[in-house]
Motif scaffolding. Sequence first.
Motif, PDB file in Angstrom:
ATOM      1  N   ASP A   1       0.867  -1.175   0.000  1.00  0.00           N
ATOM      2  CA  ASP A   1       0.000   0.000   0.000  1.00  0.00           C
ATOM      3  C   ASP A   1       0.905   1.227   0.000  1.00  0.00           C
ATOM      4  O   ASP A   1       1.489   1.574   1.021  1.00  0.00           O
ATOM      5  CB  ASP A   1      -0.895  -0.025   1.246  1.00  0.00           C
ATOM      6  CG  ASP A   1      -1.707   1.241   1.440  1.00  0.00           C
ATOM      7  OD1 ASP A   1      -1.835   2.016   0.478  1.00  0.00           O
ATOM      8  OD2 ASP A   1      -2.218   1.460   2.559  1.00  0.00           O
ATOM      9  N   ASP A   2       1.055   1.863  -1.157  1.00  0.00           N
ATOM     10  CA  ASP A   2       1.994   2.988  -1.262  1.00  0.00           C
ATOM     11  C   ASP A   2       1.395   4.184  -1.997  1.00  0.00           C
ATOM     12  O   ASP A   2       2.125   5.092  -2.388  1.00  0.00           O
ATOM     13  CB  ASP A   2       3.267   2.536  -1.992  1.00  0.00           C
ATOM     14  CG  ASP A   2       3.007   2.167  -3.448  1.00  0.00           C
ATOM     15  OD1 ASP A   2       1.837   1.896  -3.801  1.00  0.00           O
ATOM     16  OD2 ASP A   2       3.961   2.134  -4.245  1.00  0.00           O
ATOM     17  N   GLU A   3       0.092   4.216  -2.187  1.00  0.00           N
ATOM     18  CA  GLU A   3      -0.528   5.341  -2.882  1.00  0.00           C
ATOM     19  C   GLU A   3      -1.646   5.923  -2.030  1.00  0.00           C
ATOM     20  O   GLU A   3      -2.175   5.279  -1.125  1.00  0.00           O
ATOM     21  CB  GLU A   3      -1.097   4.901  -4.233  1.00  0.00           C
ATOM     22  CG  GLU A   3      -0.025   4.472  -5.220  1.00  0.00           C
ATOM     23  CD  GLU A   3      -0.605   4.096  -6.580  1.00  0.00           C
ATOM     24  OE1 GLU A   3      -1.818   4.236  -6.764  1.00  0.00           O
ATOM     25  OE2 GLU A   3       0.174   3.671  -7.439  1.00  0.00           O
ATOM     26  N   GLY A   4      -2.023   7.154  -2.336  1.00  0.00           N
ATOM     27  CA  GLY A   4      -3.120   7.801  -1.642  1.00  0.00           C
ATOM     28  C   GLY A   4      -2.697   8.575  -0.416  1.00  0.00           C
ATOM     29  O   GLY A   4      -3.349   9.550  -0.036  1.00  0.00           O
TER      30      GLY A   4
ATOM     31  N   LEU B   1       3.044   7.055   3.231  1.00  0.00           N
ATOM     32  CA  LEU B   1       2.348   6.762   1.982  1.00  0.00           C
ATOM     33  C   LEU B   1       1.180   5.806   2.166  1.00  0.00           C
ATOM     34  O   LEU B   1       0.225   5.844   1.400  1.00  0.00           O
ATOM     35  CB  LEU B   1       3.330   6.166   0.967  1.00  0.00           C
ATOM     36  CG  LEU B   1       4.542   7.024   0.622  1.00  0.00           C
ATOM     37  CD1 LEU B   1       5.460   6.283  -0.332  1.00  0.00           C
ATOM     38  CD2 LEU B   1       4.109   8.345   0.004  1.00  0.00           C
TER      39      LEU B   1
ATOM     40  N   TRP C   1      -6.892   0.508  -0.837  1.00  0.00           N
ATOM     41  CA  TRP C   1      -6.593   0.201  -2.230  1.00  0.00           C
ATOM     42  C   TRP C   1      -7.745   0.766  -3.054  1.00  0.00           C
ATOM     43  O   TRP C   1      -8.781   0.120  -3.207  1.00  0.00           O
ATOM     44  CB  TRP C   1      -6.490  -1.311  -2.445  1.00  0.00           C
ATOM     45  CG  TRP C   1      -5.153  -1.878  -2.121  1.00  0.00           C
ATOM     46  CD1 TRP C   1      -4.006  -1.199  -1.855  1.00  0.00           C
ATOM     47  CD2 TRP C   1      -4.811  -3.271  -2.042  1.00  0.00           C
ATOM     48  NE1 TRP C   1      -2.975  -2.064  -1.619  1.00  0.00           N
ATOM     49  CE2 TRP C   1      -3.445  -3.351  -1.724  1.00  0.00           C
ATOM     50  CE3 TRP C   1      -5.524  -4.442  -2.210  1.00  0.00           C
ATOM     51  CZ2 TRP C   1      -2.780  -4.554  -1.577  1.00  0.00           C
ATOM     52  CZ3 TRP C   1      -4.874  -5.644  -2.059  1.00  0.00           C
ATOM     53  CH2 TRP C   1      -3.513  -5.709  -1.748  1.00  0.00           C
TER      54      TRP C   1
ATOM     55  N   GLU D   1      -1.328  -0.292  -6.948  1.00  0.00           N
ATOM     56  CA  GLU D   1      -1.012  -1.062  -5.748  1.00  0.00           C
ATOM     57  C   GLU D   1      -1.516  -2.486  -5.931  1.00  0.00           C
ATOM     58  O   GLU D   1      -2.443  -2.742  -6.683  1.00  0.00           O
ATOM     59  CB  GLU D   1      -1.689  -0.438  -4.528  1.00  0.00           C
ATOM     60  CG  GLU D   1      -1.259   0.979  -4.249  1.00  0.00           C
ATOM     61  CD  GLU D   1      -2.113   1.633  -3.181  1.00  0.00           C
ATOM     62  OE1 GLU D   1      -1.535   2.139  -2.206  1.00  0.00           O
ATOM     63  OE2 GLU D   1      -3.341   1.649  -3.320  1.00  0.00           O
TER      64      GLU D   1
ATOM     65  N   ARG E   1       6.434   2.274  -5.206  1.00  0.00           N
ATOM     66  CA  ARG E   1       7.023   3.616  -5.288  1.00  0.00           C
ATOM     67  C   ARG E   1       7.199   4.183  -3.880  1.00  0.00           C
ATOM     68  O   ARG E   1       6.238   4.334  -3.130  1.00  0.00           O
ATOM     69  CB  ARG E   1       6.119   4.569  -6.078  1.00  0.00           C
ATOM     70  CG  ARG E   1       5.787   4.119  -7.493  1.00  0.00           C
ATOM     71  CD  ARG E   1       6.995   4.173  -8.401  1.00  0.00           C
ATOM     72  NE  ARG E   1       6.652   3.798  -9.764  1.00  0.00           N
ATOM     73  CZ  ARG E   1       6.230   4.643 -10.696  1.00  0.00           C
ATOM     74  NH1 ARG E   1       6.090   5.927 -10.406  1.00  0.00           N
ATOM     75  NH2 ARG E   1       5.942   4.217 -11.900  1.00  0.00           N
TER      76      ARG E   1
END
Length: 421
Positions: free
Chosen positions: A96-99, A105, A110, A123, A182
């Motif tokens: 989980d690396d977005e949002g 991060l 998701w 993700e 990322r």
Amino acid sequence: MKGAGALRAAAFIGGLLALNEVAVAGTGRSLSAWMSRAPRIDGRLSPGEWSAATAIDLGAGVELYIGNDGRTLYLAVLDANDLVSTPDDALELLFDDEGGTAPVLDDGSWPGTPCHAMPQVGEGWIDLRNEASGPHANYREYAGGYCPAQLVNDRLSFGIVARPEGVTYEAAIPLDGPAPLRASPGQRFGLLLQLYRNGAPVGCLPTCSVANVTDFRNLVLASRGCNTGPEPFGSGLPQVGLPLDWTSELAMGTGQGWLQSSVFADPVFCQENVTGGAGAAACVSTALETSARADALLRMPLPVAGQTAVTVRLLANFQVGGLHDYFSIYQRNADTSGDSFIFWLDTSHGGASGPGEALEFQLLFGASPPVELDFYHSTFSYGGQEGGFAQVDDVELLCGPTLFADGFDSGLSTHWSATAP
């Protein structure tokens, strides 16, 4: 993907729930150690190769090693209870690396976006295993459900080998573009790591019973290491921007402890950097402590594995707020020998004033290597009394000759072939 184990794995992770809104993310806190030299990604844990990494015992004969440099996440796993690598054995990462907003991060979500044809986007789930047709790294994005698998062998490096000591896994996953994960040094993302043996999960981080993205482990990437320049503290409001792999705590008393200074031109309240450095500084203020005595500790990890001589440079400023206030720097060692004293300022020695002091000192390498630098501020200025503070900025580690090898030693070429047009 192929094989009964792959199908069982897909069924397992298919039970994970994706959230539709941002929630409090992550369980626990694991640190990825700074690695100044990239390991060779060949599925063999060579002596000393992973000595700088964080070691985690996952139980059931499974050992995990985690490290990073400025561009790459390095993972190694030894499964001592498995001696044959089959398609039913796999190392899986769900992330989980977005949002979220950097440096944090993982947002516990998701989001349900359309499936992308680009394997560096989104993700989801990375699966590493030896198929009958050869080694496979498959990526499945999550977009309201798992998207079709995409082969990403050319976007990361990995090796899986059956050894006399067990089946070993090594992986180098770029953090800056070619792979879907990322992140950057000093940031945090959510991770669920699962090791499958004969189609069943036997070693997991945080646990094999995770059922939701909000329960992924908080993985903090090391912010800096040897010969990578001064550690800046950025700018912004207090309590924002201290490196996530550092730790601020109160050993005694109550109050704010160490935090990031802001830019409102009053150092007494940690609202100005007066060390001589640019931007913000790490700061502790007598006025922000609320007890008769407060001992504030700022712990900086020392990623100096394999070194024998390390110079530390930093900027510091100490202003006395009351009788018996002091500021000190200690080196914590790996064994139980305790702390080694490095630097001390108190009322009898005189507090620094004006632009601060540029300090330089050598770490002490004795029977046990140094593992942490401790900045300690103690005040006896009764609850909230104004006037005293300590500040630290631009901490830099200067080490002996080291090879800062990233993609080349590990066999990873994607930084040059898949990052940009």
